[in-house]
Design a protein around this motif. Structure first.
Motif, PDB file in Angstrom:
ATOM      1  N   ILE A 125     106.571  88.013  32.981  1.00 42.12           N
ATOM      2  CA  ILE A 125     107.911  87.874  33.490  1.00 42.12           C
ATOM      3  C   ILE A 125     108.536  86.535  32.289  1.00 42.12           C
ATOM      4  O   ILE A 125     109.617  86.816  31.855  1.00 42.12           O
ATOM      5  CB  ILE A 125     107.970  87.344  35.040  1.00 42.12           C
ATOM      6  CG1 ILE A 125     107.607  88.085  35.802  1.00 42.12           C
ATOM      7  CG2 ILE A 125     109.387  86.579  34.920  1.00 42.12           C
ATOM      8  CD1 ILE A 125     107.565  87.629  37.242  1.00 42.12           C
ATOM      9  N   ALA A 126     107.712  85.687  32.137  1.00 40.68           N
ATOM     10  CA  ALA A 126     108.050  84.922  31.204  1.00 40.68           C
ATOM     11  C   ALA A 126     108.222  85.281  29.676  1.00 40.68           C
ATOM     12  O   ALA A 126     109.440  84.880  29.097  1.00 40.68           O
ATOM     13  CB  ALA A 126     106.876  83.649  30.771  1.00 40.68           C
ATOM     14  N   ARG A 127     107.693  86.168  29.390  1.00 41.99           N
ATOM     15  CA  ARG A 127     107.879  87.054  28.028  1.00 41.99           C
ATOM     16  C   ARG A 127     109.200  87.625  28.129  1.00 41.99           C
ATOM     17  O   ARG A 127     109.862  87.589  27.012  1.00 41.99           O
ATOM     18  CB  ARG A 127     106.727  87.838  27.658  1.00 41.99           C
ATOM     19  CG  ARG A 127     105.194  87.033  27.400  1.00 41.99           C
ATOM     20  CD  ARG A 127     104.225  87.998  27.092  1.00 41.99           C
ATOM     21  NE  ARG A 127     104.523  88.793  25.935  1.00 41.99           N
ATOM     22  CZ  ARG A 127     104.434  90.201  25.739  1.00 41.99           C
ATOM     23  NH1 ARG A 127     103.576  90.930  26.712  1.00 41.99           N
ATOM     24  NH2 ARG A 127     104.590  90.696  24.644  1.00 41.99           N
ATOM     25  N   ALA A 128     109.267  88.369  29.203  1.00 43.54           N
ATOM     26  CA  ALA A 128     110.497  89.061  29.259  1.00 43.54           C
ATOM     27  C   ALA A 128     111.847  88.379  29.248  1.00 43.54           C
ATOM     28  O   ALA A 128     112.768  88.706  28.450  1.00 43.54           O
ATOM     29  CB  ALA A 128     110.524  89.963  30.421  1.00 43.54           C
ATOM     30  N   VAL A 129     111.807  87.306  29.843  1.00 37.12           N
ATOM     31  CA  VAL A 129     112.807  86.427  29.970  1.00 37.12           C
ATOM     32  C   VAL A 129     113.322  85.782  28.441  1.00 37.12           C
ATOM     33  O   VAL A 129     114.359  85.706  28.042  1.00 37.12           O
ATOM     34  CB  VAL A 129     112.916  85.243  30.972  1.00 37.12           C
ATOM     35  CG1 VAL A 129     113.704  84.215  30.599  1.00 37.12           C
ATOM     36  CG2 VAL A 129     112.803  85.732  32.398  1.00 37.12           C
ATOM     37  N   LYS A 130     112.177  85.369  27.794  1.00 31.64           N
ATOM     38  CA  LYS A 130     112.407  84.986  26.333  1.00 31.64           C
ATOM     39  C   LYS A 130     112.874  85.711  25.441  1.00 31.64           C
ATOM     40  O   LYS A 130     113.837  85.552  24.694  1.00 31.64           O
ATOM     41  CB  LYS A 130     111.065  84.428  26.047  1.00 31.64           C
ATOM     42  CG  LYS A 130     110.819  83.791  24.539  1.00 31.64           C
ATOM     43  CD  LYS A 130     109.297  83.306  24.192  1.00 31.64           C
ATOM     44  CE  LYS A 130     109.365  82.735  22.853  1.00 31.64           C
ATOM     45  NZ  LYS A 130     108.211  82.127  22.577  1.00 31.64           N
ATOM     46  N   VAL A 131     112.506  87.256  25.407  1.00 34.39           N
ATOM     47  CA  VAL A 131     113.058  88.039  24.657  1.00 34.39           C
ATOM     48  C   VAL A 131     114.548  88.467  25.005  1.00 34.39           C
ATOM     49  O   VAL A 131     115.203  88.657  24.220  1.00 34.39           O
ATOM     50  CB  VAL A 131     112.131  89.364  24.597  1.00 34.39           C
ATOM     51  CG1 VAL A 131     110.904  89.100  24.046  1.00 34.39           C
ATOM     52  CG2 VAL A 131     112.086  90.092  25.928  1.00 34.39           C
ATOM     53  N   LEU A 132     114.796  88.496  26.229  1.00 28.12           N
ATOM     54  CA  LEU A 132     115.969  88.769  26.709  1.00 28.12           C
ATOM     55  C   LEU A 132     117.060  87.697  26.236  1.00 28.12           C
ATOM     56  O   LEU A 132     118.261  87.906  26.096  1.00 28.12           O
ATOM     57  CB  LEU A 132     116.167  89.026  28.346  1.00 28.12           C
ATOM     58  CG  LEU A 132     115.445  90.162  28.866  1.00 28.12           C
ATOM     59  CD1 LEU A 132     115.497  90.252  30.533  1.00 28.12           C
ATOM     60  CD2 LEU A 132     116.168  91.446  28.592  1.00 28.12           C
ATOM     61  N   VAL A 133     116.796  86.412  26.503  1.00 26.05           N
ATOM     62  CA  VAL A 133     117.545  85.391  25.924  1.00 26.05           C
ATOM     63  C   VAL A 133     117.888  85.479  24.448  1.00 26.05           C
ATOM     64  O   VAL A 133     118.798  84.994  24.122  1.00 26.05           O
ATOM     65  CB  VAL A 133     116.674  83.859  26.308  1.00 26.05           C
ATOM     66  CG1 VAL A 133     117.430  82.735  25.506  1.00 26.05           C
ATOM     67  CG2 VAL A 133     116.730  83.616  27.578  1.00 26.05           C
ATOM     68  N   ALA A 134     116.814  85.729  23.711  1.00 24.22           N
ATOM     69  CA  ALA A 134     117.053  85.969  22.091  1.00 24.22           C
ATOM     70  C   ALA A 134     117.505  87.177  21.718  1.00 24.22           C
ATOM     71  O   ALA A 134     118.031  87.234  20.571  1.00 24.22           O
ATOM     72  CB  ALA A 134     115.879  85.441  21.565  1.00 24.22           C
ATOM     73  N   CYS A 135     117.654  88.048  22.440  1.00 24.52           N
ATOM     74  CA  CYS A 135     117.939  89.466  21.921  1.00 24.52           C
ATOM     75  C   CYS A 135     119.489  89.614  21.527  1.00 24.52           C
ATOM     76  O   CYS A 135     120.272  88.963  22.059  1.00 24.52           O
ATOM     77  CB  CYS A 135     117.664  90.682  22.853  1.00 24.52           C
ATOM     78  SG  CYS A 135     118.780  90.646  24.495  1.00 24.52           S
ATOM     79  N   ASN A 136     119.847  90.695  20.649  1.00 25.95           N
ATOM     80  CA  ASN A 136     121.080  90.857  20.256  1.00 25.95           C
ATOM     81  C   ASN A 136     121.918  91.769  21.392  1.00 25.95           C
ATOM     82  O   ASN A 136     123.104  91.556  21.820  1.00 25.95           O
ATOM     83  CB  ASN A 136     121.210  91.936  19.181  1.00 25.95           C
ATOM     84  CG  ASN A 136     120.563  91.374  18.015  1.00 25.95           C
ATOM     85  OD1 ASN A 136     120.858  89.899  17.884  1.00 25.95           O
ATOM     86  ND2 ASN A 136     119.982  91.903  17.139  1.00 25.95           N
ATOM     87  N   ARG A 137     121.142  92.860  22.119  1.00 25.89           N
ATOM     88  CA  ARG A 137     121.891  93.479  23.231  1.00 25.89           C
ATOM     89  C   ARG A 137     120.555  93.937  24.237  1.00 25.89           C
ATOM     90  O   ARG A 137     119.414  93.999  23.713  1.00 25.89           O
ATOM     91  CB  ARG A 137     122.573  94.524  22.666  1.00 25.89           C
ATOM     92  CG  ARG A 137     121.850  95.588  21.810  1.00 25.89           C
ATOM     93  CD  ARG A 137     122.843  96.980  21.496  1.00 25.89           C
ATOM     94  NE  ARG A 137     122.330  97.709  20.717  1.00 25.89           N
ATOM     95  CZ  ARG A 137     122.700  99.049  20.112  1.00 25.89           C
ATOM     96  NH1 ARG A 137     123.449  99.357  20.872  1.00 25.89           N
ATOM     97  NH2 ARG A 137     122.045  99.478  19.248  1.00 25.89           N
ATOM     98  N   ILE A 138     120.833  94.422  25.189  1.00 23.70           N
ATOM     99  CA  ILE A 138     120.063  94.835  26.349  1.00 23.70           C
ATOM    100  C   ILE A 138     120.432  96.401  26.828  1.00 23.70           C
ATOM    101  O   ILE A 138     121.714  96.701  27.052  1.00 23.70           O
ATOM    102  CB  ILE A 138     119.942  94.083  27.666  1.00 23.70           C
ATOM    103  CG1 ILE A 138     119.716  92.705  27.163  1.00 23.70           C
ATOM    104  CG2 ILE A 138     118.927  94.728  28.732  1.00 23.70           C
ATOM    105  CD1 ILE A 138     119.984  91.721  28.314  1.00 23.70           C
TER     106      ILE A 138
END
Length: 288
Positions: A125-138
């Motif tokens: 979950i922590a890894r997922a939140v981290k990449v979602l914060v930094a990503c260009n789009r989802i």
């Protein structure tokens, strides 16, 4: 590490994707849970008509270094259960009266969330939140009921000004995956983890360098095997639509966790978007 670790739930959910020998061990454990903490590895091997090595492989498949660690976890799981919890899910039955349906469906949905906390990994979950914060789009991908979960996710993440979209049919999913690249996150939502359209789309998204997050049943599946981050859910072993209801509720809960995690970590930045979207909806209601 799971949030509320319960190895018995993990065995139940993983059972059907195990090797034939591992499945023998799993089924014996689930059918004889009370006696397992008192068995040596040799005794369990004899009872399951397998071998010491097979039992040890099973323990490692379930995430344990050795048999002793596994038995300790079994004892802890038994300690957290009582007799009323052993048959936790109830399927829809012909002729059920409305009060029974209300009670059973509410109970099943609650247990799906509770059991999901036993299989979902806090670190993932922590890894997922981290990449979602930094990503260009989802980009969310899901078919059928899983697509509805993706639409709910799109609505939530749009409120904090995240560039996102949901694709719910095979052709549009393939097209969307072709346009993904590094810095994008593709979230695949599938209870089984084996939906053909999802797997075809995943292959393209992964080849293009997108980070792959899977929301799927705690199980061995092609989706879980090919994802960068796996967020597992637990679903009941029942046959009619109440099973699908439970998986949907569990998936929606995972989406809520991700949304809250991203919104919390970026709160200073996103609170203005939350306020704006809240105000525009409130003013629209007042005009009506």
């Amino acid at each position: 590490m799971s949030i509320n670790d319960n190895i018995l739930i993990k065995i139940r959910d993983m059972k059907d994707s195990l090797t034939p020998v591992e499945k023998l061990v799993a089924e014996y454990i689930l059918d004889n849970v009370d006696e397992i903490p008192h068995l040596s590895i040799k005794s369990l091997a004899q009872s399951t008509k397998t071998s010491d090595a097979s039992v040890l492989r099973f323990c490692k498949t379930m995430g344990y270094k050795g048999y002793r660690n596994f038995i300790v976890s079994i004892s802890a799981s038994l300690g957290s259960m009582d007799e009323e919890q052993k048959d936790q899910y109830t399927d829809i039955q012909p002729g059920d009266d409305l009060s029974t349906i209300i009670s059973n469906i509410s109970h099943n949905n609650s247990k799906s969330i509770e059991d999901t906390l036993s299989v979902i990994d806090r670190n993932e979950i922590a890894r997922a939140v981290k990449v979602l914060v930094a990503c260009n789009r989802i980009v969310f991908f899901g078919i059928g009921a899983s697509g509805l979960v993706g639409m709910d996710a799109e609505q939530k993440f749009s409120r904090i000004n995240k560039m996102c979209h949901t694709y719910t049919d095979g052709h549009s999913q393939l097209t969307a995956a072709t346009l993904l690249g590094k810095g994008d996150v593709a979230i695949f939502i599938s209870n089984s983890g084996s939906t053909i359209e999802i797997l075809d789309t995943l292959e393209i998204a992964k080849k293009n360098g997108a980070t792959i997050i899977a929301i799927t049943k705690y199980n061995k599946s092609s989706l879980a095997d090919n994802a960068n981050i796996v967020l597992s859910i637990s679903t009941p072993e029942i046959t009619i639509r109440s099973g699908a209801m439970g998986s949907r509720i569990a998936m929606l809960t995972v989406i809520d966790i991700l949304f809250a995690g991203v919104a919390s970590s970026e709160y200073k930045h996103v609170k203005k978007y939350l306020a704006k979207t809240h105000d525009i909806i409130a003013s629209s209601k007042h005009r009506k």
